[in-house]
Design an enzyme around this catalytic site. Structure first.
Site, mmCIF file in Angstrom:
data_model
loop_
_atom_site.group_PDB
_atom_site.id
_atom_site.type_symbol
_atom_site.label_atom_id
_atom_site.label_comp_id
_atom_site.label_asym_id
_atom_site.label_seq_id
_atom_site.Cartn_x
_atom_site.Cartn_y
_atom_site.Cartn_z
ATOM 1 N N ASN A 62 34.256 38.731 38.067
ATOM 2 C CA ASN A 62 34.816 38.901 39.406
ATOM 3 C C ASN A 62 35.152 40.373 39.641
ATOM 4 O O ASN A 62 34.280 41.223 39.511
ATOM 5 C CB ASN A 62 35.951 37.919 39.711
ATOM 6 N N ASP A 63 36.352 40.726 39.985
ATOM 7 C CA ASP A 63 36.694 42.040 40.536
ATOM 8 C C ASP A 63 36.089 43.234 39.798
ATOM 9 O O ASP A 63 36.209 43.336 38.568
ATOM 10 C CB ASP A 63 38.211 42.272 40.503
ATOM 11 N N PRO A 64 35.519 44.183 40.542
ATOM 12 C CA PRO A 64 35.230 45.497 39.953
ATOM 13 C C PRO A 64 36.546 46.248 39.749
ATOM 14 O O PRO A 64 37.407 46.254 40.626
ATOM 15 C CB PRO A 64 34.360 46.182 41.011
#
Length: 579
Positions: A62-64
């Site tokens: 998920n999140d960078p």
């Protein structure tokens, strides 16, 4: 990325996917699947895997997090489950690149190994301290169920790959219960949160990057917007496409505050002024906080992060593009989640919105080219673009039209609806005046299945409204195409994605660029003034069976003034670093 001087802003991604409710109890905004998050991936299915978007060989992402440039290499960290294809067991995975296109993977940078982060290593940011010393700040939940900030530093500053990171024992370093320090000359970080239904961006200060103090008031807040996740705060130049590091202020600088709203799962931003003396951010009167505000992307795009690229003096943006299918499907295919193509970001000359465009490096993947010009599209026409690999392509097209006279009236009731509802009502199949026209991507030969990306132009009381829409819904229409089905399997999340774009129509032209990659279509309208990203999972259109069409379902003739399309090659994508 912060400036080398000891006074800078670092927009910290905090409270990204772990939330404290009003009673102080930790909530998770991801669904938890205890039986699946430890299920080892035995085989990775290649069906629908992207060809040139960032993704690891297997498992969930998920999140960078913490993008930065250090000693000749771009570094990207990201939330990753090393044990399965659904959310859980999150670590900070780590990849490096020399060109933002070809990537090599390293061992994860941060695991849950210490008492102060044993409950989770959540999202965060990175910066460079004086002396060219990288540092990571990341969110954890402590034994009191409070969210606090930890830091990690490289074990070896001489290693450009930054393979090993250590977490000193003086963690955590940002405690939400500590007092106020209002003296300036500090490093500063931003932490997204909420109080009841009010979204808040809290500000913390430090002189040494270890002892942090909460400011006496938030940088900014807004009622009835809910949880502010993944906040990002950065400057932009008023009259240049060049990027800035985090610290500049002045007459030629505006500031952008971006937040990811948990209630909608979309991202919104405002443009405004940062008052350094008062530590306040004031949005311009052309920017609206919350659900009615501007969005970085009007599609499947969340938890984004920007950073300053000192090599090419630009601000770059990454975003997480989640799957639209089920956890069971993710487990079966052995992977879930990609990152968007990195985008250059700058302030539009009108000062009212941001502009985004795929990084120029992605063009190195272009292969066989097809060119069309001055092609007419009458009502009901669909013209195939032949000669490229339509499942993995880059398409850039400019449409023109004789006049605006046939633009259909804008229903006053639509002014109360979000753009996605207008798109859902009108779609690509309902005949209009000026539009719908655009691309049919990921299409089967006989158009049983496709995903349309298109414009519709409406005439409102005072001005025209331009809608860019990606309609991934299943529909049937006997007048236009027979039994049309969008490129999305049955039973999946399949909304229409859409946004209205502020554009000068005096030239009677609209442009559209779409990056098509098996199960994702990123579309940039009007030179990047609006972006729509869709995840789609074709059933008929897989591998070499995809086609690409231009279409018009409006009574006004549309001219394909200029079209360039390329097959896209495959970069090196997260092979393990050797040596």
């Amino acid at each position: 990325m912060a400036a080398p001087q000891f006074l800078s802003f670092l927009a910290l991604v905090a409270f990204a996917f772990v939330i404290l409710n009003d009673n102080g109890v930790v909530e998770g905004s991801h669904r938890i699947y205890p039986g699946l998050q430890f299920l080892k991936v035995v085989k990775v299915q290649q069906l629908h895997r992207t060809g040139y978007h960032f993704q690891p060989p297997r498992n969930w992402i998920n999140d960078p997090n913490g993008p930065m440039y250090y000693k000749g290499l771009y570094h990207l960290f990201y939330q990753y489950n090393p044990k399965g294809a659904v959310w859980g067991n999150i670590v900070w995975a780590h990849s490096v690149s020399k060109d933002l296109v070809n990537w090599e993977s390293l061992e994860p940078a941060i695991y849950r190994t210490k008492p102060f982060d044993i409950k989770g290593c959540w999202s965060g940011s990175a910066t460079i301290l004086p002396g060219n010393k990288p540092i990571i700040l990341y969110t954890v939940v402590d034994s009191k169920k409070r969210q606090v900030q930890n830091y990690a530093i490289p074990a070896n500053l001489f290693d450009p790959y930054l393979r090993k990171w250590v977490k000193p024992d003086d963690n955590p370093i940002v405690d939400p219960d500590k007092g106020v320090n209002a003296i300036d000359g500090h490093w500063k970080i931003l932490v997204g949160s909420r109080r009841k239904s009010r979204g808040i961006a809290y500000l913390y200060r430090s002189k040494d990057f270890k002892k942090w103090f909460k400011a006496k008031h938030p940088l900014h807040s807004k009622a009835n917007t809910g949880m502010w996740e993944c906040s990002d705060f950065f400057p932009v130049l008023i009259s240049s496409q060049n990027g800035l590091d985090a610290s500049p202020i002045g007459k030629d600088v505006k500031h952008v505050l971006k937040v990811s709203l948990d209630l909608t799962r979309y991202e919104y931003y405002t443009i405004g002024t940062y008052d350094r003396k008062k530590d306040r951010y004031i949005p311009d009167n052309t920017s609206v906080d919350g659900w009615d505000g501007l969005r970085l992307d009007y599609g499947n795009f969340y938890a984004s992060k920007t950073f300053y690229d000192p090599v090419k003096h630009r601000r770059l943006l990454w975003g997480w593009v989640n799957e639209s299918d089920s956890a069971a499907a993710d487990t079966t295919k052995g992977w879930a989640g990609i990152q968007s193509i990195p985008r250059k970001l700058w302030l539009d000359p009108n000062g009212k919105q941001l502009v985004q465009w795929p990084i120029e490096e992605i063009e190195t993947l272009r292969r066989k080219k097809v060119h069309l010009c001055n092609q007419k599209l009458n009502l009901g026409d669909h013209l195939e673009v032949k000669g490229i690999t339509a499942i993995q392509a880059d398409v850039d097209v400019t449409f023109s039209f004789p006049s605006l006279k046939k633009a259909e009236p804008f229903d006053p009731n639509w002014s109360k609806l979000p753009a996605i509802d207008v798109c859902a009502q009108r779609g690509s199949h309902k005949q209009g005046g000026l539009g719908p026209f655009g691309l049919l991507t990921l299409a089967s030969r006989n158009l049983e299945e496709f995903t349309p990306i298109f414009f519709r132009i409406f005439k409102d009381i005072e001005k025209h409204k331009v809608l860019l829409c990606s309609d991934a819904r299943r529909f049937i229409n006997f007048i236009y195409f027979f039994f049309n089905i969008s490129s999305l399997g049955a039973g999946l999340y399949k909304p229409s994605f859409a946004g209205f774009v502020d554009v000068d129509l005096s030239t009677n032209k609209l442009s559209l660029r779409s990056l098509i990659d098996h199960s994702v279509v990123e579309s940039f309208g009007v030179g990047g003034k609006i972006v729509v990203t869709s995840r789609v999972y074709p059933t008929l259109v897989v591998f070499n069976k995809a086609h690409l069409f231009l279409f018009n379902n409006g009574t006004e003739t549309i001219i394909v003034e200029n079209l360039n399309a390329w097959s896209m090659g495959r970069p090196v994508m997260n092979i393990p670093l050797k040596g």
